[in-house]
Write a protein that holds these residues in place. Structure first.
Motif, mmCIF file in Angstrom:
data_model
loop_
_atom_site.group_PDB
_atom_site.id
_atom_site.type_symbol
_atom_site.label_atom_id
_atom_site.label_comp_id
_atom_site.label_asym_id
_atom_site.label_seq_id
_atom_site.Cartn_x
_atom_site.Cartn_y
_atom_site.Cartn_z
ATOM 1 N N ALA A 103 1.019 -1.541 -0.042
ATOM 2 C CA ALA A 103 0.187 -0.257 -0.060
ATOM 3 C C ALA A 103 0.661 1.222 0.189
ATOM 4 O O ALA A 103 0.448 2.039 -0.670
ATOM 5 N N SER A 104 2.470 1.422 0.842
ATOM 6 C CA SER A 104 3.056 2.145 0.924
ATOM 7 C C SER A 104 3.629 2.289 -0.606
ATOM 8 O O SER A 104 3.807 4.049 -0.883
ATOM 9 N N MET A 105 4.288 1.188 -0.541
ATOM 10 C CA MET A 105 4.492 1.483 -2.635
ATOM 11 C C MET A 105 3.453 1.936 -3.459
ATOM 12 O O MET A 105 3.975 2.889 -4.253
ATOM 13 N N ASP A 106 2.061 1.363 -3.644
ATOM 14 C CA ASP A 106 1.590 1.273 -4.409
ATOM 15 C C ASP A 106 1.215 3.734 -4.899
ATOM 16 O O ASP A 106 1.381 4.126 -5.305
ATOM 17 N N LEU A 107 1.411 4.336 -3.263
ATOM 18 C CA LEU A 107 0.633 5.610 -3.023
ATOM 19 C C LEU A 107 1.722 6.126 -3.527
ATOM 20 O O LEU A 107 2.179 6.943 -4.472
ATOM 21 N N MET A 108 2.826 5.403 -2.881
ATOM 22 C CA MET A 108 4.733 6.511 -3.619
ATOM 23 C C MET A 108 4.839 6.577 -4.633
ATOM 24 O O MET A 108 4.978 7.259 -5.914
ATOM 25 N N LEU A 109 4.052 5.293 -5.485
ATOM 26 C CA LEU A 109 4.482 5.477 -7.221
ATOM 27 C C LEU A 109 3.823 6.530 -7.859
ATOM 28 O O LEU A 109 3.834 7.243 -8.672
ATOM 29 N N ALA A 162 9.316 6.920 -11.649
ATOM 30 C CA ALA A 162 9.938 5.596 -10.119
ATOM 31 C C ALA A 162 9.967 5.063 -11.060
ATOM 32 O O ALA A 162 9.525 4.064 -11.758
ATOM 33 N N PHE A 163 11.234 3.979 -9.773
ATOM 34 C CA PHE A 163 11.008 2.883 -9.798
ATOM 35 C C PHE A 163 11.124 2.273 -8.079
ATOM 36 O O PHE A 163 10.907 2.691 -7.897
ATOM 37 N N ALA A 164 10.548 0.659 -8.676
ATOM 38 C CA ALA A 164 10.205 -0.003 -7.201
ATOM 39 C C ALA A 164 11.036 -1.207 -7.236
ATOM 40 O O ALA A 164 11.911 -1.808 -8.151
ATOM 41 N N ALA A 165 11.251 -1.086 -5.192
ATOM 42 C CA ALA A 165 12.076 -2.915 -5.217
ATOM 43 C C ALA A 165 11.848 -3.229 -4.278
ATOM 44 O O ALA A 165 11.692 -2.187 -3.154
ATOM 45 N N GLU A 180 17.070 -6.524 -3.104
ATOM 46 C CA GLU A 180 16.500 -5.783 -4.825
ATOM 47 C C GLU A 180 16.904 -4.483 -5.087
ATOM 48 O O GLU A 180 17.425 -3.713 -6.334
ATOM 49 N N GLY A 181 16.803 -3.915 -3.962
ATOM 50 C CA GLY A 181 17.242 -1.999 -4.045
ATOM 51 C C GLY A 181 18.591 -1.718 -3.937
ATOM 52 O O GLY A 181 18.390 -0.879 -5.506
ATOM 53 N N ILE A 182 18.917 -2.667 -3.679
ATOM 54 C CA ILE A 182 20.762 -1.758 -3.831
ATOM 55 C C ILE A 182 21.171 -2.688 -5.835
ATOM 56 O O ILE A 182 21.927 -1.823 -6.500
#
Ligand code: MN
Length: 130
Positions: free
Chosen positions: A12-18, A28-31, A36-38
């Motif tokens: 939910a936080s990811m979707d909102l920020m994206l 915007a990119f997602a990890a 995965e982020g690094i």
């Protein structure tokens, strides 16, 4: 406009920020975990990284440690986004090497405004100049 990587395991936080980043014209990119982020930082070379602290794999502290010890990556602006709200947490994160701190929950009304200091920093100090 900035290229922003979001490292966040809460959907939910990811979707909102994206959603908010894209709505305001950013790329915007997602990890969804620390490792995965690094990898995404190395691949995408974002201008700005928004990083949750409690993450599976490598947590936000470890992500910070790895990025800030890499001369090719350490100038990318790294902002912690976390629900930690105790007095001193902000100073602790900045002491670890984070360039800034945003508290959760994400407020859609203020999120983009709260990013502006870091986007300006991106423009002054482009990561591609490293
Ligand atoms: Mn988390």
């Amino acid at each position: 406009m900035a290229r922003v990587l979001v490292i966040e395991d809460n959907p939910a936080s990811m979707d909102l920020m994206l959603y908010l980043l894209k709505a305001f014209g950013h790329t915007a990119f997602a990890a969804r975990d620390g490792l995965e982020g690094i990898e995404a930082v190395r691949r995408e070379r974002p201008d700005l990284i928004l990083c949750d602290i409690q993450l599976p794999g490598a947590d936000g502290h470890e992500v910070c440690r790895q990025l800030k010890q890499d001369p090719a990556l350490r100038k990318i602006v790294l902002v912690a986004v976390t629900a930690y709200a105790m007095v001193g947490d902000r100073e602790k994160l900045l002491g670890e090497g984070f360039d800034g701190y945003l508290s959760k929950p994400i407020d859609p009304q203020t999120f983009i405004d709260r990013l502006k200091p870091y986007i300006c920093e991106v423009n002054v100090r482009p990561a591609s100049s490293v």
